[in-house]
Structure formats: structure tokens, C-alpha cells
Write a protein that holds these residues in place. Structure first.
Motif, PDB file in Angstrom:
ATOM      1  N   THR A   1       0.843  -1.193   0.000  1.00 33.56           N
ATOM      2  CA  THR A   1       0.000   0.000   0.000  1.00 33.56           C
ATOM      3  C   THR A   1       0.882   1.248   0.000  1.00 33.56           C
ATOM      4  N   VAL A   2       0.238   2.410   0.155  1.00 34.26           N
ATOM      5  CA  VAL A   2       0.906   3.709   0.089  1.00 34.26           C
ATOM      6  C   VAL A   2       2.084   3.752   1.059  1.00 34.26           C
ATOM      7  N   PRO A   3       3.252   4.233   0.741  1.00 27.24           N
ATOM      8  CA  PRO A   3       3.637   4.889  -0.516  1.00 27.24           C
ATOM      9  C   PRO A   3       4.518   4.007  -1.396  1.00 27.24           C
TER      10      PRO A   3
ATOM     11  N   LEU B   1     -12.066  12.662  -9.978  1.00 25.87           N
ATOM     12  CA  LEU B   1     -11.442  13.763  -9.238  1.00 25.87           C
ATOM     13  C   LEU B   1     -10.258  13.218  -8.469  1.00 25.87           C
ATOM     14  N   GLY B   2      -9.076  13.805  -8.679  1.00 24.30           N
ATOM     15  CA  GLY B   2      -7.884  13.344  -7.966  1.00 24.30           C
ATOM     16  C   GLY B   2      -6.915  12.656  -8.907  1.00 24.30           C
ATOM     17  N   ALA B   3      -5.658  12.589  -8.489  1.00 26.02           N
ATOM     18  CA  ALA B   3      -4.640  11.966  -9.343  1.00 26.02           C
ATOM     19  C   ALA B   3      -3.639  11.200  -8.484  1.00 26.02           C
ATOM     20  N   GLY B   4      -4.101  10.658  -7.378  1.00 24.77           N
ATOM     21  CA  GLY B   4      -3.243   9.885  -6.467  1.00 24.77           C
ATOM     22  C   GLY B   4      -3.001   8.475  -6.988  1.00 24.77           C
ATOM     23  N   GLY B   5      -2.392   7.666  -6.131  1.00 27.58           N
ATOM     24  CA  GLY B   5      -1.910   6.338  -6.516  1.00 27.58           C
ATOM     25  C   GLY B   5      -2.945   5.399  -7.103  1.00 27.58           C
ATOM     26  N   VAL B   6      -4.211   5.521  -6.699  1.00 29.76           N
ATOM     27  CA  VAL B   6      -5.211   4.535  -7.126  1.00 29.76           C
ATOM     28  C   VAL B   6      -5.828   4.884  -8.494  1.00 29.76           C
TER      29      VAL B   6
ATOM     30  N   SER C   1      -9.705  15.311 -13.432  1.00 31.87           N
ATOM     31  CA  SER C   1      -9.475  16.651 -12.909  1.00 31.87           C
ATOM     32  C   SER C   1      -8.800  16.571 -11.554  1.00 31.87           C
ATOM     33  N   ASN C   2      -7.724  17.305 -11.409  1.00 30.23           N
ATOM     34  CA  ASN C   2      -6.993  17.299 -10.146  1.00 30.23           C
ATOM     35  C   ASN C   2      -6.581  18.724  -9.806  1.00 30.23           C
ATOM     36  N   ARG C   3      -6.599  19.031  -8.495  1.00 25.25           N
ATOM     37  CA  ARG C   3      -6.219  20.368  -8.031  1.00 25.25           C
ATOM     38  C   ARG C   3      -4.877  20.778  -8.649  1.00 25.25           C
ATOM     39  N   THR C   4      -3.903  19.868  -8.614  1.00 26.44           N
ATOM     40  CA  THR C   4      -2.604  20.127  -9.247  1.00 26.44           C
ATOM     41  C   THR C   4      -2.634  19.477 -10.628  1.00 26.44           C
ATOM     42  N   ILE C   5      -2.826  20.293 -11.655  1.00 35.39           N
ATOM     43  CA  ILE C   5      -3.124  19.745 -12.994  1.00 35.39           C
ATOM     44  C   ILE C   5      -1.971  18.904 -13.547  1.00 35.39           C
ATOM     45  N   GLU C   6      -0.738  19.228 -13.153  1.00 34.30           N
ATOM     46  CA  GLU C   6       0.431  18.479 -13.676  1.00 34.30           C
ATOM     47  C   GLU C   6       0.304  16.983 -13.376  1.00 34.30           C
ATOM     48  N   LYS C   7      -0.237  16.664 -12.197  1.00 34.76           N
ATOM     49  CA  LYS C   7      -0.353  15.238 -11.828  1.00 34.76           C
ATOM     50  C   LYS C   7      -1.352  14.526 -12.731  1.00 34.76           C
ATOM     51  N   ALA C   8      -2.412  15.233 -13.104  1.00 31.09           N
ATOM     52  CA  ALA C   8      -3.399  14.646 -14.023  1.00 31.09           C
ATOM     53  C   ALA C   8      -2.755  14.480 -15.402  1.00 31.09           C
TER      54      ALA C   8
ATOM     55  N   LYS D   1      -9.449  21.382 -16.159  1.00 28.79           N
ATOM     56  CA  LYS D   1      -9.021  22.244 -15.058  1.00 28.79           C
ATOM     57  C   LYS D   1      -9.842  21.937 -13.820  1.00 28.79           C
ATOM     58  N   TRP D   2      -9.231  22.087 -12.664  1.00 24.23           N
ATOM     59  CA  TRP D   2      -9.923  21.875 -11.391  1.00 24.23           C
ATOM     60  C   TRP D   2     -11.146  22.781 -11.311  1.00 24.23           C
ATOM     61  N   ARG D   3     -12.244  22.280 -10.849  1.00 24.10           N
ATOM     62  CA  ARG D   3     -13.538  22.964 -10.733  1.00 24.10           C
ATOM     63  C   ARG D   3     -14.340  23.001 -12.031  1.00 24.10           C
TER      64      ARG D   3
ATOM     65  N   ALA E   1     -11.608  10.427  -6.012  1.00 25.82           N
ATOM     66  CA  ALA E   1     -10.412   9.646  -5.696  1.00 25.82           C
ATOM     67  C   ALA E   1      -9.382  10.549  -5.017  1.00 25.82           C
ATOM     68  N   THR E   2      -9.860  11.693  -4.474  1.00 28.94           N
ATOM     69  CA  THR E   2      -8.962  12.528  -3.665  1.00 28.94           C
ATOM     70  C   THR E   2      -9.018  12.013  -2.227  1.00 28.94           C
ATOM     71  N   SER E   3      -8.161  12.574  -1.389  1.00 23.14           N
ATOM     72  CA  SER E   3      -8.201  12.186   0.027  1.00 23.14           C
ATOM     73  C   SER E   3      -9.182  13.048   0.813  1.00 23.14           C
ATOM     74  N   VAL E   4      -9.879  13.961   0.122  1.00 20.04           N
ATOM     75  CA  VAL E   4     -10.821  14.844   0.815  1.00 20.04           C
ATOM     76  C   VAL E   4     -12.067  14.049   1.220  1.00 20.04           C
ATOM     77  N   GLY E   5     -12.380  14.116   2.525  1.00 22.39           N
ATOM     78  CA  GLY E   5     -13.516  13.358   3.047  1.00 22.39           C
ATOM     79  C   GLY E   5     -13.082  12.404   4.143  1.00 22.39           C
TER      80      GLY E   5
HETATM   81  P1  ATR Z   1      -2.175   8.625  -2.762  1.00 22.24           P
HETATM   82  O1  ATR Z   1      -1.652   8.593  -1.358  1.00 22.24           O
HETATM   83  O2  ATR Z   1      -3.340   7.777  -3.063  1.00 22.24           O
HETATM   84  O3  ATR Z   1      -1.115   8.599  -3.812  1.00 22.24           O
HETATM   85  P2  ATR Z   1      -2.071  11.374  -2.795  1.00 22.24           P
HETATM   86  O4  ATR Z   1      -0.931  11.392  -3.724  1.00 22.24           O
HETATM   87  O5  ATR Z   1      -1.892  11.800  -1.383  1.00 22.24           O
HETATM   88  O6  ATR Z   1      -2.800  10.011  -2.821  1.00 22.24           O
HETATM   89  O7  ATR Z   1      -3.208  12.193  -3.479  1.00 22.24           O
HETATM   90  C1  ATR Z   1      -4.307  12.637  -2.815  1.00 22.24           C
HETATM   91  C2  ATR Z   1      -5.221  13.300  -3.834  1.00 22.24           C
HETATM   92  O8  ATR Z   1      -6.142  14.132  -3.136  1.00 22.24           O
HETATM   93  C3  ATR Z   1      -4.477  14.193  -4.797  1.00 22.24           C
HETATM   94  O9  ATR Z   1      -5.116  14.111  -6.047  1.00 22.24           O
HETATM   95  C4  ATR Z   1      -4.639  15.568  -4.156  1.00 22.24           C
HETATM   96  O10 ATR Z   1      -4.567  16.645  -5.039  1.00 22.24           O
HETATM   97  P3  ATR Z   1      -3.119  17.347  -5.334  1.00 22.24           P
HETATM   98  O11 ATR Z   1      -2.474  16.456  -6.332  1.00 22.24           O
HETATM   99  O12 ATR Z   1      -3.466  18.675  -5.847  1.00 22.24           O
HETATM  100  O13 ATR Z   1      -2.403  17.381  -4.009  1.00 22.24           O
HETATM  101  C5  ATR Z   1      -6.052  15.450  -3.655  1.00 22.24           C
HETATM  102  N1  ATR Z   1      -6.329  16.425  -2.610  1.00 22.24           N
HETATM  103  C6  ATR Z   1      -5.877  16.410  -1.335  1.00 22.24           C
HETATM  104  N2  ATR Z   1      -6.378  17.461  -0.642  1.00 22.24           N
HETATM  105  C7  ATR Z   1      -7.175  18.153  -1.518  1.00 22.24           C
HETATM  106  C8  ATR Z   1      -7.993  19.316  -1.413  1.00 22.24           C
HETATM  107  N3  ATR Z   1      -8.107  20.014  -0.262  1.00 22.24           N
HETATM  108  N4  ATR Z   1      -8.692  19.707  -2.504  1.00 22.24           N
HETATM  109  C9  ATR Z   1      -8.587  19.024  -3.675  1.00 22.24           C
HETATM  110  N5  ATR Z   1      -7.833  17.910  -3.829  1.00 22.24           N
HETATM  111  C10 ATR Z   1      -7.143  17.481  -2.780  1.00 22.24           C
END
Ligand code: ATR
Length: 260
Positions: free
Chosen positions: A61-63, A124-129, A148-155, A169-171, A182-186
Motif C-alpha cells: 500500500t501507500v507509498p 477527481l484526484g490523481a493519487g496512486g489509485v 481533474s486534479n487540483r494540481t493539474i500536472e499530476k493529471a 481544469k480543477w472545478r 479519488a482525492t483524500s478529501v472526506g
Molecule cells: P495517494 O496517497 O493515493 O497517492 P495522494 O498522492 O496523497 O494520494 O493524493 C491525494 C489526492 O487528493 C491528490 O489528487 C490531491 O490533489 P493534489 O495532487 O493537488 O495534491 C487530492 N487532494 C488532497 N487534498 C485536496 C484538497 N483540499 N482539494 C482538492 N484535492 C485534494
């Protein structure tokens, strides 16, 4: 006795041992499944324990989902495409890396009777999953994936693996049938700062603890169908278990209760 582990950092929150040990007992297998927190510098030696069969299987699992790749001999197509490993095992003399998040996501949706064929999906989100979810959706024949991801480069980096997706773009909210958080928000009771104003759509949250994030709660109030990531988690574990033990463990109410 066979030994299985989930490795990560942090790892204390992982519920994988509860699930696997439940199935181990149910199927009368002589094995134990534990969680262990590792540092990156310890990965190589730990994975090498599979070679002499000191241990028999590893969930990742992460990371570390991509960091383990360089210590493996062979990778499944899912890993080649997503760059993400969650299951390691020995076959012949090779240490193999596989990704059961892909199948876990698909089987979870099928269990819930959520059909993605010809559907437009916003992720929504661009993390590991996220690469695993995209691979799964594409293989099930969805029509369109917006990312769509807050940080567009990751998307944009994910688009390098899957050229057919469209990065937004985000939003910016497109017309969609299904939206996946798929963000960590929540996770901490917080909510995404987005307005959807839709009804009769499917809102899916990868988070399953809490059971209903603000994202899902609001969506339900607006008349949308909601689903959390619990079944994805259970099915990825189910698929790892079947690879290691040659038994497909049963998913029933008793198992689902373990995660509540
Ligand atoms: P993982 O651990 O699964 O790899 P991560 O890399 O921590 O996940 O990613 C978490 C995700 O939640 C990312 O897409 C992150 O957006 P950023 O790439 O911009 O950081 C997103 N995320 C976390 N907090 C956020 C917030 N307050 N609003 C929007 N997106 C958020």
C-alpha cells in the motif's frame, strides 16, 4: 505455516489483516496475515524473503505501490500499464508483481450493479489509485473519462499512460454519468469545494471510512445514487487471496461487517 504481509508507511490503519485472517480461518488454511511498517530502504530485503519462502505473499500500500517494482522479476499487464503493484507472489523462481485494484474496482461495481458501458465518467484526484481505476473503466468499455486534479500536472502525468482521457481544469465540471472522488478529501470529515447541482447520477467515493463522506451525503440529498469504495477494497483483497491460496473466498454480509 504460510506468512502474508501488507507493507506500507503508515500502516496502522490497514484493515487487510482482519479480512485475510477471517478468510484464512474460514477456509482452514494454515497461514497468518500481518501488517508491517517499512522504510523504503527495507523494501528489497523484505521482498527477497519471498525467494526462500520465508514469506509467501505481500500486499503493498501507500507509498510503495510503484517503489517495489524495481525489486520484482516479472510484472502483470495491469502493473505495466498502471505502474502500480498491490500484490506480490512467487511463481516458479520468479517474484511477480500484480495489481488487483483493477479487478477489485470492476468486481465492486458489478456487485453493486453499476454499469459503466458507454458512460461518461469524471474522476477527481490523481493519487496512486487513479491509474488502476482508469485501466478498469477503459477495459469495461466506458465512453469517456475526464480527469481533474487540483494540481493539474499530476493529471497530465496520468494522461501520459492513458492518452484517451481528457484532463480538465480543477472545478470545471463536464456533463457526466458517474463522478468518482479519488482525492483524500472526506477522510477527515472534510468536503470538496465543488458544486454539482445534478440528480440521477452516480456518485462514487473511493473512501469507505467514513462510510458516507460529505461528497456522498450531499449527492444523496440532491437525489443521486451513491456508492463508497468498500467493495473495491474487499474485492482487491479477495483477488490477492485467491492468487496466494488457490481459493476464491466468499464475500457475504459477515465479511462486509468486518469493515464497519
Ligand atoms: P495517494 O496517497 O493515493 O497517492 P495522494 O498522492 O496523497 O494520494 O493524493 C491525494 C489526492 O487528493 C491528490 O489528487 C490531491 O490533489 P493534489 O495532487 O493537488 O495534491 C487530492 N487532494 C488532497 N487534498 C485536496 C484538497 N483540499 N482539494 C482538492 N484535492 C485534494
Amino acid at each position: 505455516m504460510k506468512k502474508f504481509f501488507v507493507i506500507g508507511n503508515p500502516i496502522s490503519h490497514s484493515l487487510s489483516p482482519e479480512l485475510h485472517n477471517f478468510w484464512i480461518k474460514k477456509n482452514k488454511i494454515n497461514a497468518v496475515y500481518d501488517k508491517i511498517k517499512l522504510e523504503e530502504s527495507e523494501l528489497k530485503d523484505f521482498i527477497n524473503k519471498l525467494r526462500n519462502e520465508e514469506i509467501h505473499g505481500i500486499n503493498v500500500t501507500v507509498p510503495f505501490k510503484n517503489k517495489v517494482i524495481k525489486y520484482l522479476d516479472k510484472l502483470s499487464l495491469e502493473v505495466e500499464t498502471t505502474g502500480s503493484v498491490n500484490t506480490i507472489y512467487k511463481s516458479g523462481n520468479d517474484i511477480i508483481g500484480h495489481n488487483t485494484d483493477v479487478a477489485g474496482f470492476e468486481l465492486g461495481l458489478r456487485h453493486s450493479k453499476i454499469n459503466v458501458l458507454h458512460k461518461s465518467i469524471l474522476i477527481l484526484g490523481a493519487g496512486g489509485v487513479v491509474p488502476s481505476i482508469i485501466y478498469s473503466l477503459l477495459s469495461m468499455g466506458c465512453k469517456k473519462i475526464f480527469l481533474s486534479n487540483r494540481t493539474i500536472e499530476k493529471a497530465e502525468n496520468i494522461k501520459k499512460k492513458f492518452n484517451e482521457i481528457e484532463v480538465l481544469k480543477w472545478r470545471k465540471i463536464p456533463d457526466f454519468d458517474i463522478v468518482i472522488n479519488a482525492t483524500s478529501v472526506g477522510l477527515k470529515g472534510d468536503g470538496l469545494d465543488l458544486d454539482f447541482n445534478t440528480k440521477n447520477k452516480v456518485f462514487y467515493d473511493v473512501i469507505y471510512n467514513p462510510k458516507e463522506t460529505l461528497f456522498l451525503k450531499k449527492a444523496k440529498e440532491n437525489g443521486n445514487r451513491i456508492e463508497n469504495g468498500k467493495l473495491m477494497f474487499v474485492y482487491q483483497a479477495n483477488q490477492s487471496f485467491s492468487i496466494w491460496n488457490n481459493v476464491i473466498p466468499k464475500i457475504d454480509e459477515e465479511v462486509l461487517k468486518i469493515l464497519e
